[in-house]
Structure formats: C-alpha cells, structure tokens
Design a protein around this motif. Structure first.
Motif, PDB file in Angstrom:
ATOM      1  N   GLN A 147      -3.444  17.497  -2.181  1.00  0.00           N
ATOM      2  CA  GLN A 147      -2.615  18.371  -1.338  1.00  0.00           C
ATOM      3  C   GLN A 147      -3.485  19.427  -0.690  1.00  0.00           C
ATOM      4  OE1 GLN A 147       1.225  19.657  -2.832  1.00  0.00           O
ATOM      5  NE2 GLN A 147       0.850  21.754  -2.152  1.00  0.00           N
ATOM      6  N   SER A 148      -3.327  19.577   0.627  1.00  0.00           N
ATOM      7  CA  SER A 148      -4.063  20.589   1.380  1.00  0.00           C
ATOM      8  C   SER A 148      -3.058  21.592   1.942  1.00  0.00           C
ATOM      9  CB  SER A 148      -4.862  19.937   2.521  1.00  0.00           C
ATOM     10  OG  SER A 148      -5.445  20.922   3.348  1.00  0.00           O
ATOM     11  N   ASP A 149      -3.203  22.858   1.546  1.00  0.00           N
ATOM     12  CA  ASP A 149      -2.327  23.929   2.033  1.00  0.00           C
ATOM     13  C   ASP A 149      -3.126  24.875   2.911  1.00  0.00           C
ATOM     14  OD1 ASP A 149       0.140  23.288   0.616  1.00  0.00           O
ATOM     15  OD2 ASP A 149      -0.969  23.788  -1.211  1.00  0.00           O
ATOM     16  N   VAL A 150      -2.738  24.974   4.174  1.00  0.00           N
ATOM     17  CA  VAL A 150      -3.352  25.925   5.107  1.00  0.00           C
ATOM     18  C   VAL A 150      -2.366  27.067   5.311  1.00  0.00           C
ATOM     19  CG1 VAL A 150      -4.274  26.267   7.422  1.00  0.00           C
ATOM     20  CG2 VAL A 150      -4.698  24.115   6.224  1.00  0.00           C
ATOM     21  N   VAL A 151      -2.785  28.291   4.981  1.00  0.00           N
ATOM     22  CA  VAL A 151      -1.902  29.459   5.027  1.00  0.00           C
ATOM     23  C   VAL A 151      -2.335  30.386   6.153  1.00  0.00           C
ATOM     24  CG1 VAL A 151      -0.961  31.414   3.733  1.00  0.00           C
ATOM     25  CG2 VAL A 151      -1.573  29.304   2.537  1.00  0.00           C
ATOM     26  N   CYS A 152      -1.415  30.658   7.075  1.00  0.00           N
ATOM     27  CA  CYS A 152      -1.670  31.572   8.187  1.00  0.00           C
ATOM     28  C   CYS A 152      -1.793  32.991   7.645  1.00  0.00           C
ATOM     29  CB  CYS A 152      -0.532  31.480   9.199  1.00  0.00           C
ATOM     30  SG  CYS A 152      -0.656  32.678  10.552  1.00  0.00           S
ATOM     31  N   GLN A 153      -2.850  33.709   8.050  1.00  0.00           N
ATOM     32  CA  GLN A 153      -3.074  35.067   7.565  1.00  0.00           C
ATOM     33  C   GLN A 153      -2.198  36.093   8.255  1.00  0.00           C
ATOM     34  OE1 GLN A 153      -5.653  35.735   4.812  1.00  0.00           O
ATOM     35  NE2 GLN A 153      -4.619  33.757   4.817  1.00  0.00           N
TER      36      GLN A 153
ATOM     37  N   THR B 258       1.314  22.015   4.986  1.00  0.00           N
ATOM     38  CA  THR B 258       0.876  21.176   3.863  1.00  0.00           C
ATOM     39  C   THR B 258       0.713  19.727   4.294  1.00  0.00           C
ATOM     40  OG1 THR B 258       1.982  22.596   2.247  1.00  0.00           O
ATOM     41  CG2 THR B 258       1.471  20.351   1.549  1.00  0.00           C
ATOM     42  N   THR B 259      -0.399  19.127   3.915  1.00  0.00           N
ATOM     43  CA  THR B 259      -0.612  17.692   4.133  1.00  0.00           C
ATOM     44  C   THR B 259      -1.004  17.051   2.799  1.00  0.00           C
ATOM     45  OG1 THR B 259      -2.934  18.079   4.761  1.00  0.00           O
ATOM     46  CG2 THR B 259      -1.314  17.926   6.540  1.00  0.00           C
ATOM     47  N   ILE B 260      -0.607  15.790   2.635  1.00  0.00           N
ATOM     48  CA  ILE B 260      -0.922  15.023   1.429  1.00  0.00           C
ATOM     49  C   ILE B 260      -1.765  13.815   1.830  1.00  0.00           C
ATOM     50  CG2 ILE B 260       0.011  13.840  -0.592  1.00  0.00           C
ATOM     51  CD1 ILE B 260       0.860  16.739  -0.485  1.00  0.00           C
ATOM     52  N   ASP B 261      -2.909  13.660   1.199  1.00  0.00           N
ATOM     53  CA  ASP B 261      -3.807  12.540   1.513  1.00  0.00           C
ATOM     54  C   ASP B 261      -4.212  11.808   0.238  1.00  0.00           C
ATOM     55  OD1 ASP B 261      -4.202  12.840   4.430  1.00  0.00           O
ATOM     56  OD2 ASP B 261      -5.072  14.777   3.862  1.00  0.00           O
ATOM     57  N   PRO B 262      -4.304  10.467   0.316  1.00  0.00           N
ATOM     58  CA  PRO B 262      -4.737   9.708  -0.863  1.00  0.00           C
ATOM     59  C   PRO B 262      -6.241   9.837  -1.075  1.00  0.00           C
ATOM     60  CG  PRO B 262      -4.413   8.237   0.986  1.00  0.00           C
ATOM     61  CD  PRO B 262      -3.998   9.596   1.458  1.00  0.00           C
ATOM     62  N   PHE B 263      -6.675   9.671  -2.320  1.00  0.00           N
ATOM     63  CA  PHE B 263      -8.117   9.673  -2.605  1.00  0.00           C
ATOM     64  C   PHE B 263      -8.418   8.687  -3.715  1.00  0.00           C
ATOM     65  CE2 PHE B 263      -6.482  12.829  -5.619  1.00  0.00           C
ATOM     66  CZ  PHE B 263      -7.153  12.522  -6.785  1.00  0.00           C
ATOM     67  N   TRP B 264      -9.638   8.161  -3.690  1.00  0.00           N
ATOM     68  CA  TRP B 264     -10.128   7.290  -4.761  1.00  0.00           C
ATOM     69  C   TRP B 264     -11.088   8.023  -5.692  1.00  0.00           C
ATOM     70  CZ3 TRP B 264     -11.057   2.558  -1.122  1.00  0.00           C
ATOM     71  CH2 TRP B 264      -9.905   1.757  -1.103  1.00  0.00           C
ATOM     72  N   ASP B 265     -11.707   9.072  -5.170  1.00  0.00           N
ATOM     73  CA  ASP B 265     -12.606   9.868  -5.985  1.00  0.00           C
ATOM     74  C   ASP B 265     -12.655  11.271  -5.418  1.00  0.00           C
ATOM     75  OD1 ASP B 265     -14.099   9.308  -3.662  1.00  0.00           O
ATOM     76  OD2 ASP B 265     -15.975   9.623  -4.735  1.00  0.00           O
ATOM     77  N   ILE B 266     -13.207  12.188  -6.186  1.00  0.00           N
ATOM     78  CA  ILE B 266     -13.363  13.579  -5.756  1.00  0.00           C
ATOM     79  C   ILE B 266     -14.857  13.890  -5.704  1.00  0.00           C
ATOM     80  CG2 ILE B 266     -12.964  15.994  -6.348  1.00  0.00           C
ATOM     81  CD1 ILE B 266     -10.431  14.649  -5.479  1.00  0.00           C
ATOM     82  N   SER B 267     -15.347  14.248  -4.527  1.00  0.00           N
ATOM     83  CA  SER B 267     -16.755  14.629  -4.360  1.00  0.00           C
ATOM     84  C   SER B 267     -16.893  16.128  -4.550  1.00  0.00           C
ATOM     85  CB  SER B 267     -17.257  14.225  -2.962  1.00  0.00           C
ATOM     86  OG  SER B 267     -17.352  12.820  -2.858  1.00  0.00           O
TER      87      SER B 267
ATOM     88  N   LYS C  81      -2.124  16.856  -6.101  1.00  0.00           N
ATOM     89  CA  LYS C  81      -0.689  16.613  -6.045  1.00  0.00           C
ATOM     90  C   LYS C  81      -0.283  15.540  -7.060  1.00  0.00           C
ATOM     91  CE  LYS C  81       3.527  16.548  -4.340  1.00  0.00           C
ATOM     92  NZ  LYS C  81       4.468  17.659  -4.596  1.00  0.00           N
ATOM     93  N   GLN C  82      -1.060  14.470  -7.092  1.00  0.00           N
ATOM     94  CA  GLN C  82      -0.795  13.376  -8.034  1.00  0.00           C
ATOM     95  C   GLN C  82      -2.113  12.833  -8.542  1.00  0.00           C
ATOM     96  OE1 GLN C  82       1.806  10.260  -6.563  1.00  0.00           O
ATOM     97  NE2 GLN C  82       0.878   8.759  -7.922  1.00  0.00           N
TER      98      GLN C  82
ATOM     99  N   PHE D 220      -5.628  22.272 -12.377  1.00  0.00           N
ATOM    100  CA  PHE D 220      -5.980  21.988 -10.983  1.00  0.00           C
ATOM    101  C   PHE D 220      -4.861  21.269 -10.231  1.00  0.00           C
ATOM    102  CE2 PHE D 220      -9.695  21.723 -13.816  1.00  0.00           C
ATOM    103  CZ  PHE D 220     -10.316  22.912 -13.435  1.00  0.00           C
ATOM    104  N   MET D 221      -3.694  21.151 -10.886  1.00  0.00           N
ATOM    105  CA  MET D 221      -2.543  20.526 -10.239  1.00  0.00           C
ATOM    106  C   MET D 221      -1.920  21.479  -9.233  1.00  0.00           C
ATOM    107  SD  MET D 221      -2.399  17.518 -11.486  1.00  0.00           S
ATOM    108  CE  MET D 221      -0.774  16.967 -10.948  1.00  0.00           C
TER     109      MET D 221
END
Length: 501
Positions: A286-292, A299-308, A366-367, A408-409
C-alpha cells in the motif's frame, strides 16, 4: 481407531440422525462458508479453559467445546453422560464408552462431500491450507508399504547441482525454490497438467521436484531449465555471471505466465491471480501519498513478489537528523515503511484540493504473502562524469530466524485511529485480530567475494532445524549460527500459521 463403527454411534444415529454431525463438520471442521469461518474463529474455544488449542472436541449431543489434552471434554462426557464427541481438527468421532475413535462409512461420506464443496469454492493454496487428512487416511498412509518414511536426520530432498560455467546464481535459486514447503507439496502432488511439456517451465520444475525427491544423490544438471529460461528471457542467455535476484524474479515471471492457462483473476485485484506462484509469493503493497496542504490521502495498492531493501543511509526528513545506515533487517523494514517527505522539487497534484503541493509518501504491507522474500540491495550503481560505476555493499545486516511483520502492516503503520481500527478491523471490514504475521526463515542466498569474482551459495532448511549449505554440487551440514552470521543477499521466510477464507 476401529474400522467397524460402534453400537453407541449407531444408536445415536437411529435417534437423532446425521444432522448434528453434519452441522458440526460444516461449521467447525471444514468451515465451508465465510459465516462459518467467522463463527469458528469466534466460538471455537474450550468452554472450561477458554483455549483453542489442545485438540479441541465438540460434544455431539449438546453445544459444548472441550479440549482433549487437559481432559475437559472427558469431564463433560462423564458428567453429562454425553459419550460421543467430534474432533474439530480431523472431523472424527470419539466414543468415550468404546475408548476409541470410531469409523462410520455414512459419516465419512458426509465429511468427504463437505471437503469437496470447500475445494470448489477455494483455490488450491487456500484449500491446501484448510485441508488435513482424516485419521483414517493418515493411518492408511502410515501403513502403506511403498510410503517413503522421512526420519530424523534424513537427507531426502537434498541434491547438488552441477555448475555449467558461472551458473551458481541459477543453482542457488533452484535450491531455494525446491525447499519452499507449499511449492514442494504442490508439485509432489502432481497438480500441474500441461499440453506442451517440452516448452513449459512449470513442467520442468515439476520434473526437478521428482528428481530431488527420487532418492538419487548424484548431482543434477540444469541444462533444460537454463534453455527454457534463455528462450523466454533473452537478456539472461549465455554463460556470463548474472544477478541471482534478477534471475529469481525472471523465473517467477515465466512460471506465472506458464500457469496462466488455468488462472482465475481475483475480482478485487486484477493483478493477482490464483495460480500457485501468486498464491505463495504475491503480497500487496500500500502506497499512501498525503498532501501537506489539505492532508488529503491518495492510496494505491500494488502486488509484489519480493521487497528490495536499501542498505545506505536514509534520506533526511523535515525537522529530523539523517539516520545512519541500517544494521539489521528490522532497521531496513523500519526505513522502508517510514513516511518520506518528497520535497518541493517533486510536487504532486492533490486529487482533493486539486493543486500542486508538497507531500509525503509511505509504503506499508497491505497483504502479506505466504513466502516473504527480502532482497538486500548490496549492488550499488552510480554515475560519475557519464561513467557507470558498480560497488558491492558488504556491510553485515543481521536477520532473525523468527520474524513478526505485524509492525509493518498498513493498519498498524500508517497511524489510522478510527473506531474500526480500534476494534481490530481494517477499513474494508477485515478482522485483523485473528491475523498472525509471524514468519520462519527457511533459505538464505549469499554472494561471496567481489563483483568481478563473486560466487553464489545458499543455505536451506531441510526439515525443522536442520540446515545445509548448497555450494553447487557440494552439500554440507550447517549450523543455524552459520546461517544467521552469513552476509545475506536474498532472505526467504515462510509464514508460520496459514490462514484461509
């Protein structure tokens, strides 16, 4: 266990039929609906000691749950004269008057029908996590003359791999995949069927699993697998040394594509299918971009196979000192999920106030996938005067044998304080109080040496606490201390408790 039933169960069936067993099995053993799974999670506790462990049984005569290990179901049977109970793990009938589990063909048909119903509604991975063999089936397996017995200190499944010339990066990835528990169980169950096996990487991986577990100890050659990878991923073709992480992602991608013929897309996430690769390795970021200016959140949700994970010092944030470089996996994850101020040079148009404003960005989990893979970015590329330079970061990064990903959830990390969160519910109504995010380490891939003369090796956990070092054709025993003090490039963790539903 008796194979001939018992008079006490027959008398019960004559008086009350099979409906009580059917209801208990449907709601508290197979849990064939979402409602049943919620009820099981909330209600399945011993009525005496309030635990869900210790071989929970349900009374067949009345509404009572009791644990077997502490004797609470036995006390209930003796006090109430209710001598029949259902084992909620396997669905078997325990008769206290006979002092044994009893076998009944009619009830076995009910159990098999409900498992079949569950199988139709779930993907293979979900069904696998829900299914356990009944005690009758387990007994048949134990007594089968051709059954291969895996005893303590067994080395079945261990096999060296020939280096075909700078192919150590292939060998270590194959070792990690072969020892991924759910992937192993899928392929050894012969679940994959394909009309073009000569062109299919999934078929070749299935063949490799059969070779690894055949009992033959001679080192294997991966020439066919290499050929198939080269055919589908041209830039990896040839015998030059390649990056193990890049090869791993490319291999998963080809395996995923070759599974697509039987893929069913998940409705709420078109990027996530139900092939075995996605079921095991895919998580959601989950990516949350907050306007200052207006605090609007995109919010956008993207799949991943690994975390770099970056191993360099974190960029400075407004009003804070620049942290030093991470020294542990937890440091890396803390940095990865920390809110980052994007600065005045990267203003983003806010969808709420519709103006270009400075913002912060935060990544959270997110998951989580069943298998979580962490890529420690040890190879750094930078440009000086139009020239590309490469550097290896050999800093020791500690990593644990057991890892809890709960901090980290998304529901814990991004500071949501609404009433749903306080009640243990995520924004979409998902019950977070029953989720378990603990992982166990089962494979580590290391890069030894420099960029120019490096060599890949792997540590793999073969069973329980038995570790082995895989150095191409050479397999040697290793201690956990050797694993945890290794440099670490790719870290493979498997979820300890698998959930479904």
């Amino acid at each position: 266990m008796s194979d001939h039933g018992c008079i006490h169960l027959n008398n019960f069936k004559a008086a009350k039929g099979i409906q009580p067993y059917k209801v208990i099995h449907s709601f508290f053993v197979t849990s064939t609906s979402t409602e049943a799974r919620v009820r099981k999670a909330v209600s399945c506790l011993c009525h005496t000691c309030k635990t869900y462990k210790d071989r929970l049984h349900s009374c067949l005569h009345c509404i009572f749950f009791g644990c077997y290990v502490k004797g609470h179901i036995q006390e209930h049977a003796k006090t109430k004269k209710h001598f029949l109970a259902v084992d909620l793990c396997y669905g078997n009938i325990l008769c206290f008057q006979c002092g044994d589990y009893v076998y009944d063909r009619e009830l076995l048909k009910v159990a098999k029908a409900q498992w079949s119903e569950l199988a139709k509604s779930l993907s293979f991975g979900e069904f696998y996590r829900a299914w356990e063999p009944t005690q009758t089936e387990a007994e048949l397996l134990r007594n089968h003359p051709r059954r291969r017995r895996v005893i303590e200190n067994s080395t079945i499944g261990l096999r060296g791999l020939i280096n075909l010339g700078n192919t150590c990066f292939v060998n270590c990835i194959v070792q990690a995949l072969i020892h991924t528990p759910l992937l192993r169980d899928y392929f050894l169950a012969d679940r994959h069927h394909c009309p073009q096996p000569s062109l299919c990487l999934v078929c070749e991986v299935s063949h490799l699993f059969q070779e690894f577990y055949s009992g033959n100890k001679a080192p294997l050659t991966l020439h066919k697998l290499l050929h198939l990878i080269w055919t589908h991923v041209r830039h990896l073709a040839g015998y030059e040394q390649q990056d193990a992480h890049e090869f791993f992602i490319a291999t998963l991608d080809v395996l995923h594509k070759h599974c697509e013929a039987t893929t069913i897309l998940v409705k709420d996430n078109p990027h996530h299918c139900k092939c075995i690769i996605d079921q095991i390795f895919t998580g959601c970021l989950q990516s949350d971009v907050v306007c200052q200016a207006c605090n609007g959140v995109s919010t956008t949700i993207d799949p991943f196979w690994d975390i770099s994970l970056d191993l360099t010092s974190a960029a400075s944030t407004s009003g804070s000192n620049t942290p030093g470089p991470p020294t542990s996996l937890l440091d890396c994850l803390e940095k990865f999920t920390r809110a980052e101020h994007l600065g005045s040079s990267a203003k983003i148009k806010c969808s709420n106030c519709e103006t270009y404003q400075e913002s912060t960005k935060q990544l959270t989990m997110k998951q989580l996938p069943i298998v979580a893979i962490f890529h420690l970015k040890r190879f750094e590329h930078f440009i000086i005067q139009d020239k590309i330079f490469k550097k290896k970061i050999s800093t020791f990064i500690s990593f644990p044998e057991q890892l809890d990903m709960t901090p980290f959830m998304s529901h814990r990390r991004n500071g949501n304080n609404n009433s749903a969160m306080l009640n243990g519910l995520s924004k979409n109504g998902e019950d977070m109080s029953f989720s378990d995010n603990r992982y166990s380490l089962f494979a580590v891939i290391n890069h030894e040496g420099s960029l120019e003369t490096g060599h890949y090796t792997a540590f793999i956990r073969q069973q329980r606490d038995q570790w082995f070092k895989c150095n191409d054709h050479l397999i040697t025993r290793a201690k956990l201390k050797d694993v945890l003090t290794s440099e670490g490039y790719l870290l493979f963790y498997h979820k300890q408790i698998l959930e479904y539903g």
